[in-house]
Design a protein around this motif. Structure first.
Motif, PDB file in Angstrom:
ATOM      1  N   LEU A 127      -9.334  40.196  -6.249  1.00  7.23           N
ATOM      2  CA  LEU A 127      -8.263  39.289  -6.652  1.00  7.23           C
ATOM      3  C   LEU A 127      -8.790  37.887  -6.904  1.00  7.23           C
ATOM      4  CD1 LEU A 127      -5.553  40.678  -4.262  1.00  7.23           C
ATOM      5  CD2 LEU A 127      -5.781  41.077  -6.702  1.00  7.23           C
ATOM      6  N   THR A 128      -9.573  37.783  -7.947  1.00  9.42           N
ATOM      7  CA  THR A 128     -10.114  36.486  -8.360  1.00  9.42           C
ATOM      8  C   THR A 128      -9.575  36.176  -9.746  1.00  9.42           C
ATOM      9  OG1 THR A 128     -12.063  37.550  -9.299  1.00  9.42           O
ATOM     10  CG2 THR A 128     -12.223  36.805  -7.003  1.00  9.42           C
ATOM     11  N   GLY A 129      -9.719  34.965 -10.163  1.00 12.17           N
ATOM     12  CA  GLY A 129      -9.263  34.575 -11.493  1.00 12.17           C
ATOM     13  C   GLY A 129      -7.772  34.290 -11.517  1.00 12.17           C
ATOM     14  N   ALA A 130      -7.131  34.660 -12.617  1.00 14.95           N
ATOM     15  CA  ALA A 130      -5.707  34.349 -12.837  1.00 14.95           C
ATOM     16  C   ALA A 130      -4.819  35.295 -12.037  1.00 14.95           C
ATOM     17  CB  ALA A 130      -5.379  34.437 -14.319  1.00 14.95           C
ATOM     18  N   ILE A 131      -4.473  34.863 -10.842  1.00 16.51           N
ATOM     19  CA  ILE A 131      -3.619  35.643  -9.948  1.00 16.51           C
ATOM     20  C   ILE A 131      -2.440  34.771  -9.542  1.00 16.51           C
ATOM     21  CG2 ILE A 131      -3.476  36.794  -7.688  1.00 16.51           C
ATOM     22  CD1 ILE A 131      -5.419  38.214  -9.469  1.00 16.51           C
ATOM     23  N   SER A 132      -1.242  35.337  -9.589  1.00 17.68           N
ATOM     24  CA  SER A 132      -0.075  34.653  -9.045  1.00 17.68           C
ATOM     25  C   SER A 132       0.105  35.144  -7.624  1.00 17.68           C
ATOM     26  CB  SER A 132       1.175  34.982  -9.872  1.00 17.68           C
ATOM     27  OG  SER A 132       1.010  34.536 -11.195  1.00 17.68           O
ATOM     28  N   GLN A 133       0.422  34.230  -6.719  1.00 18.10           N
ATOM     29  CA  GLN A 133       0.561  34.611  -5.323  1.00 18.10           C
ATOM     30  C   GLN A 133       1.946  34.240  -4.819  1.00 18.10           C
ATOM     31  OE1 GLN A 133      -2.205  32.808  -2.586  1.00 18.10           O
ATOM     32  NE2 GLN A 133      -1.739  34.294  -1.002  1.00 18.10           N
ATOM     33  N   ILE A 134       2.513  35.152  -4.049  1.00 16.42           N
ATOM     34  CA  ILE A 134       3.783  34.901  -3.382  1.00 16.42           C
ATOM     35  C   ILE A 134       3.552  35.149  -1.901  1.00 16.42           C
ATOM     36  CG2 ILE A 134       6.206  35.535  -3.172  1.00 16.42           C
ATOM     37  CD1 ILE A 134       5.956  36.543  -6.076  1.00 16.42           C
ATOM     38  N   ILE A 135       3.895  34.156  -1.116  1.00 21.88           N
ATOM     39  CA  ILE A 135       3.740  34.262   0.338  1.00 21.88           C
ATOM     40  C   ILE A 135       5.134  34.387   0.926  1.00 21.88           C
ATOM     41  CG2 ILE A 135       2.873  33.135   2.414  1.00 21.88           C
ATOM     42  CD1 ILE A 135       0.994  31.544   0.434  1.00 21.88           C
ATOM     43  N   LEU A 136       5.371  35.490   1.633  1.00 25.68           N
ATOM     44  CA  LEU A 136       6.675  35.745   2.244  1.00 25.68           C
ATOM     45  C   LEU A 136       6.571  35.633   3.754  1.00 25.68           C
ATOM     46  CD1 LEU A 136       6.732  38.543  -0.150  1.00 25.68           C
ATOM     47  CD2 LEU A 136       8.879  37.348   0.062  1.00 25.68           C
ATOM     48  N   GLY A 137       7.651  35.251   4.384  1.00 30.68           N
ATOM     49  CA  GLY A 137       7.667  35.135   5.835  1.00 30.68           C
ATOM     50  C   GLY A 137       9.059  35.386   6.388  1.00 30.68           C
ATOM     51  N   HIS A 138       9.144  35.474   7.695  1.00 30.05           N
ATOM     52  CA  HIS A 138      10.423  35.681   8.395  1.00 30.05           C
ATOM     53  C   HIS A 138      11.085  34.347   8.690  1.00 30.05           C
ATOM     54  CE1 HIS A 138       9.943  39.972   9.241  1.00 30.05           C
ATOM     55  NE2 HIS A 138       8.664  39.719   9.390  1.00 30.05           N
ATOM     56  N   LYS A 139      12.391  34.310   8.555  1.00 32.92           N
ATOM     57  CA  LYS A 139      13.192  33.148   8.947  1.00 32.92           C
ATOM     58  C   LYS A 139      14.388  33.718   9.694  1.00 32.92           C
ATOM     59  CE  LYS A 139      14.014  28.637   8.285  1.00 32.92           C
ATOM     60  NZ  LYS A 139      13.079  27.576   8.511  1.00 32.92           N
ATOM     61  N   GLY A 140      14.165  34.130  10.926  1.00 31.31           N
ATOM     62  CA  GLY A 140      15.212  34.807  11.693  1.00 31.31           C
ATOM     63  C   GLY A 140      15.293  36.269  11.295  1.00 31.31           C
ATOM     64  N   ASP A 141      16.376  36.929  11.709  1.00 34.87           N
ATOM     65  CA  ASP A 141      16.526  38.357  11.437  1.00 34.87           C
ATOM     66  C   ASP A 141      16.971  38.665  10.011  1.00 34.87           C
ATOM     67  OD1 ASP A 141      15.765  39.008  14.002  1.00 34.87           O
ATOM     68  OD2 ASP A 141      17.817  39.083  14.772  1.00 34.87           O
ATOM     69  N   GLU A 142      17.771  37.806   9.428  1.00 35.32           N
ATOM     70  CA  GLU A 142      18.390  38.103   8.146  1.00 35.32           C
ATOM     71  C   GLU A 142      17.791  37.375   6.955  1.00 35.32           C
ATOM     72  OE1 GLU A 142      20.719  40.464   7.747  1.00 35.32           O
ATOM     73  OE2 GLU A 142      20.402  40.891   9.870  1.00 35.32           O
ATOM     74  N   ALA A 143      16.980  36.382   7.167  1.00 35.39           N
ATOM     75  CA  ALA A 143      16.465  35.581   6.056  1.00 35.39           C
ATOM     76  C   ALA A 143      14.943  35.655   6.000  1.00 35.39           C
ATOM     77  CB  ALA A 143      16.921  34.131   6.197  1.00 35.39           C
ATOM     78  N   ARG A 144      14.424  35.410   4.822  1.00 36.21           N
ATOM     79  CA  ARG A 144      12.991  35.379   4.588  1.00 36.21           C
ATOM     80  C   ARG A 144      12.649  34.093   3.848  1.00 36.21           C
ATOM     81  NH1 ARG A 144      13.803  38.746   7.724  1.00 36.21           N
ATOM     82  NH2 ARG A 144      13.308  40.957   7.613  1.00 36.21           N
ATOM     83  N   THR A 145      11.405  33.679   3.948  1.00 35.37           N
ATOM     84  CA  THR A 145      10.948  32.531   3.191  1.00 35.37           C
ATOM     85  C   THR A 145       9.993  33.029   2.113  1.00 35.37           C
ATOM     86  OG1 THR A 145       9.053  32.153   4.654  1.00 35.37           O
ATOM     87  CG2 THR A 145      11.103  30.983   5.180  1.00 35.37           C
ATOM     88  N   PHE A 146       9.876  32.261   1.065  1.00 36.60           N
ATOM     89  CA  PHE A 146       8.903  32.579   0.039  1.00 36.60           C
ATOM     90  C   PHE A 146       8.342  31.305  -0.556  1.00 36.60           C
ATOM     91  CE2 PHE A 146      12.742  32.072  -2.404  1.00 36.60           C
ATOM     92  CZ  PHE A 146      12.340  31.490  -3.597  1.00 36.60           C
ATOM     93  N   GLU A 147       7.102  31.405  -0.949  1.00 35.54           N
ATOM     94  CA  GLU A 147       6.420  30.328  -1.632  1.00 35.54           C
ATOM     95  C   GLU A 147       5.682  30.962  -2.799  1.00 35.54           C
ATOM     96  OE1 GLU A 147       3.199  26.753  -0.722  1.00 35.54           O
ATOM     97  OE2 GLU A 147       3.665  28.224   0.832  1.00 35.54           O
TER      98      GLU A 147
END
Length: 150
Positions: A127-147
């Motif tokens: 995974l080098t070069g032109a890659i789009s990245q999405i970082i997901l995480g937990h925000k409590g039981d019902e919500a998630r975060t993304f970047e």
């Protein structure tokens, strides 16, 4: 381009996937469009991938490729240039070499492919070069975060 971390719930997943598809479609890649989804177990990587597949016209249920590593779906008659959605779950891979043996180079070179890789940290050399990245995480039981990093 870097977006700030945002919070979403299951009700927001369609909008998130729609916005992401739109942004990815505008990228000028010479090969495949590659998206790396990072995040801990249960953070929404597979859920987001399934929603992207649904919006791109994949009929039926998309199964997680955890045990088969890779699934390929044909995209027919869509408004985007991709002809295939390749969903890779690298969780069980020990090294980038294993992904290379599955034909990674050929997949990566084909501009008709939209490739989504879960657990990209397992195969960093691929995974080098032109890659789009999405970082997901937990925000409590019902919500998630993304970047999103495009």
């Amino acid at each position: 381009m870097k977006n700030m971390e945002k919070v979403f719930t299951k009700n927001d997943i369609e909008k998130l996937a729609t916005d992401l598809i739109s942004k990815l479609a505008k990228l000028k890649n010479t090969g495949a469009t590659v998206v790396a989804l990072s995040g801990e177990l249960g953070s929404g990587k597979t859920t987001l991938t399934k929603e992207i597949g649904r919006l791109l016209g994949i009929p039926g249920v998309m199964a997680s490729p955890t045990f088969v590593i890779m699934k390929k779906y044909n995209l027919v008659g869509g408004k985007y240039s991709w002809k295939n959605l390749i969903h890779i779950d690298a969780y069980r891979l020990e090294s980038s070499q294993e992904l290379l043996k599955l034909g990674w180079q050929e997949l990566r070179e084909n501009k008709d492919n939209l490739i989504i890789v879960e657990w990209p940290e397992k195969v960093p050399e691929c995974l080098t070069g032109a890659i789009s990245q999405i970082i997901l995480g937990h925000k409590g039981d019902e919500a998630r975060t993304f970047e999103i990093l495009l």
